[in-house]
Enzyme design. Structure first.
Site, PDB file in Angstrom:
ATOM      1  N   SER A 150      65.082  14.613 -54.980  1.00 29.44           N
ATOM      2  CA  SER A 150      65.619  14.978 -56.376  1.00 29.44           C
ATOM      3  C   SER A 150      65.074  14.290 -57.304  1.00 29.44           C
ATOM      4  O   SER A 150      64.079  14.349 -57.878  1.00 29.44           O
ATOM      5  CB  SER A 150      67.016  14.958 -56.110  1.00 29.44           C
ATOM      6  OG  SER A 150      67.338  16.123 -57.133  1.00 29.44           O
ATOM      7  N   HIS A 161      66.015  21.502 -55.408  1.00 27.51           N
ATOM      8  CA  HIS A 161      67.127  22.406 -55.022  1.00 27.51           C
ATOM      9  C   HIS A 161      66.930  23.938 -55.099  1.00 27.51           C
ATOM     10  O   HIS A 161      67.970  24.701 -55.325  1.00 27.51           O
ATOM     11  CB  HIS A 161      68.361  21.753 -55.491  1.00 27.51           C
ATOM     12  CG  HIS A 161      68.502  20.291 -55.511  1.00 27.51           C
ATOM     13  ND1 HIS A 161      68.813  19.865 -54.242  1.00 27.51           N
ATOM     14  CD2 HIS A 161      68.684  19.453 -56.433  1.00 27.51           C
ATOM     15  CE1 HIS A 161      68.956  18.493 -54.667  1.00 27.51           C
ATOM     16  NE2 HIS A 161      68.779  18.402 -55.848  1.00 27.51           N
TER      17      HIS A 161
END
Length: 198
Positions: free
Chosen positions: A111, A152
């Site tokens: 991320s 995501h």
């Protein structure tokens, strides 16, 4: 080897041997109200057979950080606020050291850790709160790859919508929308592949 992730970490086992010491950088999560995802990362990596050495960018001295870099072959940068993470790396003056490490050893970014591998994190403003990094002078990042990661993707409607908006706003950027079940494996900036994790 550079491994960029959005969620599932199982791909790591195919490239990083069990019992490997991994430097774990939790810094991006320091400004988050809920840090449980970072703690889960620690547990999952430990259960996968890795020995974690925490590297506290904010509170350790540059010498202490570099000493750990020199002892390790693999560093894992956990998720959180990309702007704050980049700010802390620059403030401690270790960003260039991390870049050199990633180019010669193993870098795993999840991320925020994947976003800072890109040329810049200017595009992340819709995903992360930039006001958490008021000392960050510019968004130039590690420049390990020639694309930009949108993490995501499709994990929640919110992330999918924001990723599509960012792609429209930054038309000149080459984006890779990364689902939580995918990983990007990079040999160099022009040689990468996207794989599905099991």
């Amino acid at each position: 080897m550079i491994i960029l992730l959005s969620g599932n970490k199982q791909i790591i086992k195919e490239y990083i041997h069990n019992n490997t010491k991994i430097g774990f950088i939790p810094t991006a999560s320091e400004v988050e109200n809920d840090r449980s995802y970072m703690e889960r990362d620690k547990v999952e990596l430990s259960e996968m057979g890795y020995n974690l050495i925490e590297i506290d960018i904010s509170n350790e001295s540059k010498d202490e950080i570099l000493e750990k870099f020199n002892e390790l072959d693999t560093i894992y940068v956990a998720g959180g606020n990309s702007f704050y993470l980049l700010q802390q790396l620059k403030n401690k003056n270790v960003l260039d050291n991390l870049i050199n490490f990633a180019r010669t050893k193993n870098y795993i970014g999840l991320s925020a850790g994947a976003c800072i591998a890109c040329p810049s994190i200017d595009y992340v403003q819709k995903l992360d709160d930039k006001t958490q990094a008021l000392l960050l002078e510019n968004e130039l990042a590690m420049n390990l790859v020639d694309f930009y990661v949108l993490p995501h993707y499709k994990s929640k409607e919110k992330y999918t919508k924001l990723a599509d908006e960012i792609e429209q706003e930054y038309k000149e950027y080459k984006f890779i929308k990364l689902s939580n079940q995918q990983a990007i494996l990079v040999d160099n900036t022009n040689n990468y592949k996207i794989v599905e994790t099991k």
